[in-house]
Enzyme design. Structure first.
Site, short mmCIF file in Angstrom:
data_model
loop_
_atom_site.label_atom_id
_atom_site.label_comp_id
_atom_site.label_asym_id
_atom_site.label_seq_id
_atom_site.Cartn_x
_atom_site.Cartn_y
_atom_site.Cartn_z
N ARG A 149 62.54 45.09 8.30
CA ARG A 149 62.31 43.71 8.76
C ARG A 149 63.60 43.00 9.14
NH1 ARG A 149 58.39 40.91 4.28
NH2 ARG A 149 56.46 41.02 5.47
N LYS A 201 53.50 44.59 9.90
CA LYS A 201 54.78 44.65 10.63
C LYS A 201 54.60 44.22 12.10
CE LYS A 201 58.63 45.72 12.34
NZ LYS A 201 59.94 45.24 12.02
N ASN A 205 56.01 40.56 14.35
CA ASN A 205 56.73 40.49 15.63
C ASN A 205 55.87 39.85 16.72
OD1 ASN A 205 59.10 41.44 14.64
ND2 ASN A 205 58.86 43.53 15.36
N HIS A 239 58.18 17.20 13.27
CA HIS A 239 56.89 17.12 12.58
C HIS A 239 56.88 18.20 11.49
CE1 HIS A 239 52.64 17.62 11.79
NE2 HIS A 239 52.39 16.49 12.46
N ARG A 241 54.74 20.13 10.32
CA ARG A 241 53.97 21.37 10.51
C ARG A 241 54.12 21.96 11.90
NH1 ARG A 241 51.60 18.37 7.01
NH2 ARG A 241 50.66 17.01 8.57
N GLY A 252 63.74 40.29 24.86
CA GLY A 252 64.16 41.68 24.92
C GLY A 252 64.20 42.30 23.55
N CYS A 255 61.79 45.48 19.63
CA CYS A 255 60.78 45.14 18.63
C CYS A 255 59.77 44.14 19.18
CB CYS A 255 61.46 44.55 17.40
SG CYS A 255 62.82 45.60 16.85
N LYS A 315 70.28 40.05 23.25
CA LYS A 315 70.52 38.73 22.66
C LYS A 315 71.99 38.62 22.27
CE LYS A 315 69.35 39.56 17.83
NZ LYS A 315 68.53 39.12 16.72
N ARG A 322 68.49 47.28 24.96
CA ARG A 322 67.12 47.73 25.21
C ARG A 322 66.21 46.57 25.61
NH1 ARG A 322 65.95 51.05 19.87
NH2 ARG A 322 67.17 49.32 19.07
N1 SAJ Z 1 64.31 34.77 21.54
C1 SAJ Z 1 63.97 33.65 22.30
N2 SAJ Z 1 63.78 32.47 21.64
C2 SAJ Z 1 63.91 32.35 20.30
C3 SAJ Z 1 64.24 33.48 19.55
C4 SAJ Z 1 64.43 34.69 20.21
O1 SAJ Z 1 63.85 33.71 23.52
O2 SAJ Z 1 63.74 31.24 19.79
C5 SAJ Z 1 64.52 36.08 22.22
C6 SAJ Z 1 65.89 36.67 21.98
O3 SAJ Z 1 66.85 36.13 22.85
C7 SAJ Z 1 65.63 38.16 22.20
C8 SAJ Z 1 64.19 38.32 21.69
O4 SAJ Z 1 63.65 37.02 21.65
O5 SAJ Z 1 65.65 38.49 23.58
C9 SAJ Z 1 64.09 38.95 20.31
O6 SAJ Z 1 65.13 38.48 19.47
P1 SAJ Z 1 64.91 38.02 17.96
O7 SAJ Z 1 66.22 37.58 17.45
O8 SAJ Z 1 63.80 37.05 17.87
O9 SAJ Z 1 64.36 39.31 17.22
P2 SAJ Z 1 64.85 40.85 17.14
O10 SAJ Z 1 64.05 41.61 18.15
O11 SAJ Z 1 66.30 40.97 17.15
O12 SAJ Z 1 64.31 41.23 15.66
C10 SAJ Z 1 62.93 41.09 15.36
C11 SAJ Z 1 62.78 40.32 14.03
N3 SAJ Z 1 61.37 39.99 13.82
C12 SAJ Z 1 61.00 38.74 13.46
O13 SAJ Z 1 61.77 37.83 13.33
C13 SAJ Z 1 59.53 38.54 13.22
C14 SAJ Z 1 63.31 41.19 12.88
O14 SAJ Z 1 63.08 40.54 11.64
C15 SAJ Z 1 62.63 42.56 12.89
O15 SAJ Z 1 63.14 43.40 11.86
C16 SAJ Z 1 62.94 43.22 14.24
O16 SAJ Z 1 62.37 42.40 15.27
C17 SAJ Z 1 62.32 44.60 14.25
O17 SAJ Z 1 63.08 45.58 14.14
O18 SAJ Z 1 61.09 44.72 14.31
#
Ligand code: SAJ
Length: 406
Positions: A149, A201, A205, A239, A241, A252, A255, A315, A322
């Protein structure tokens, strides 16, 4: 002793974390070069705190090998690629790893799958493979799903502090594996069944993907009527909630942009919001491109080769490309036969795309319009260098004045 199979983004930090907390660990990977690098005392990717963790684990005796070890617990963290067209998961690396384990493991060993798999993979693919090899599950071999996670960029902290899920057939095995992860994990560890662990899981995501899609959809709505989406989200989030995530140039990584497709693929007709969210997030790179064309028109610019994309990774401050929005954008340009934009990313040193630069200043000198696709610390620390450039900031960097927004 545990044998961690697959020493990539998840397997390596996990193996190191176990070792640094006193567990005997052998880390195994089939990649000779990767194992040689680790044996020579170097880590294989950039991540905050990873080098210190590595040094600690090495001091505590972690070993690296290309061979599987005879022991009673295996943790599998191999890649689970997915097919871009069918959107189905390719579990072949997981199956191969389990096959290799079965060649060396003693009777009663436990195999923990950490790799993300689509819900049902263990029942549909793994159990038959194990049984075909003449193993009785629950006696000769125990199967566990303990999905990772941790978030790239904060992996070391999250490994220690996040709660975890352990999916098992047999509660006693669950308690044993819970105690093992408890050697370093300070969060709660929920023991449940395997199918629930697989589904949970993917649901986590998917939830994030849908929330980001909502922010991205709001961005398009606000753009049409010239409203400030960031201010709207900021105030809405006051807010108690409401907690809307941030819009961006796309989603990207391996996950969040992948896992929701498992549900769409397996439940067509039911996974409707999930599919819509995927489509919205996948449409963002083209939306950025549209913004570029509009801004160029406003500014009387005509030469696309004077446009530079800052950031190639999926990011900020990671080196993983990827499914990155920038790669998605370049792919969509290829489909439109548009001439090449210039691209630069401080984390990407190998040539990945055409017109790629390796030095920030040289890149800046070659472009008039900078599109910030990724908010790496590098650009946040050198915003003054953008003076005199037209900037489209898709990440809403704090303190960056005068830039166009999404
Ligand atoms: N992103 C946005 N807006 C946001 C947050 C992220 O556009 O507010 C974009 C990021 O720029 C990126 C993509 O989403 O392109 C994903 O980035 P992320 O930081 O949200 O997540 P990941 O892919 O690096 O990691 C996620 C996480 N999952 C969750 O938060 C539910 C991590 O905890 C997991 O372990 C990981 O996927 C995984 O390996 O599954």
């Amino acid at each position: 002793m545990i044998n961690v199979i697959g020493l990539g983004y998840i397997g390596l930090p996990t193996a190191l974390m176990f070792a640094s907390h006193g567990v005997d660990v052998v880390g195994t990977d089939y990649d000779n070069e990767l194992v040689a690098t680790l044996k020579s005392g170097k880590t294989t990717f950039e991540e905050d705190g990873l080098d210190d963790l590595f040094n600690d684990a090495v001091a505590k005796g972690i070993e690296f090998s290309t061979d599987y070890i005879e022991t009673d617990v295996y943790i599998i963290a191999v890649p689970t690629p997915y097919d871009k067209f069918s959107k189905k998961i390719d579990a072949s690396y997981v199956l191969a790893a389990v096959n290799n384990v079965m060649r060396v493991c003693p009777k009663g060993a436990t195999v923990v799958i950490e790799s993300t798999i689509s819900p049902g993979t263990i029942d549909k693919f793994l159990r038959p493979v194990v049984e075909e090899m003449g193993f009785t599950i629950g006696q000769d071999l125990h199967l566990v799903h303990a999905p990772e996670r941790i978030i790239p960029g904060d992996m070391v902290y999250e490994l220690k502090h996040n709660s975890r899920t352990v999916g098992v057939d047999d509660k006693a095995v669950g308690e044993k594996i819970k105690a093992l992860y408890g050697s370093f994990c300070q969060g709660d560890i929920a023991v449940t069944d395997i199918r629930t662990a697989e589904m949970t899981k993917v649901v986590e995501n998917t939830f994030r993907d849908i929330n980001i899609a909502f922010a991205n959809e709001l961005t398009k709505i606000c753009r049409l009527d010239d409203m400030d989406v960031y201010e709207i989200i900021r105030i809405a989030n006051m807010h108690p909630r409401v907690n809307i995530l941030q819009p961006g140039p796309g989603v990207g990584g391996h996950c969040i942009s992948v896992d929701p497709w498992f549900l769409v693929g397996d439940y067509p007709g039911l996974a409707n919001i999930i599919l819509a969210a995927r489509k919205i997030n996948d449409s963002m790179p083209e939306f950025v491109l549209e913004r570029v064309h509009n801004i160029m028109k406003q500014k009387g610019m005509t030469d696309l080769t004077r446009v530079g994309l800052y950031g190639l990774t999926y990011k900020e401050d990671v080196d993983d490309v990827r499914e990155s929005p920038t790669l998605q954008l370049l792919e969509s340009m290829e489909r439109h036969l548009a001439p090449g934009l210039k691209v630069y990313d401080p984390f990407v040193k190998r040539e990945l795309v055409e017109n790629q630069y390796y030095d920030f200043d040289t890149f800046l000198a070659e472009v008039d319009l900078v599109v910030i696709m990724v908010a790496h610390n590098e650009i946040k620390e050198q915003m003054d260098k953008l003076k005199g450039k037209v900037v489209l900031d898709t990440k809403n960097i704090r303190g960056l004045e005068g830039a166009y927004k999404l």
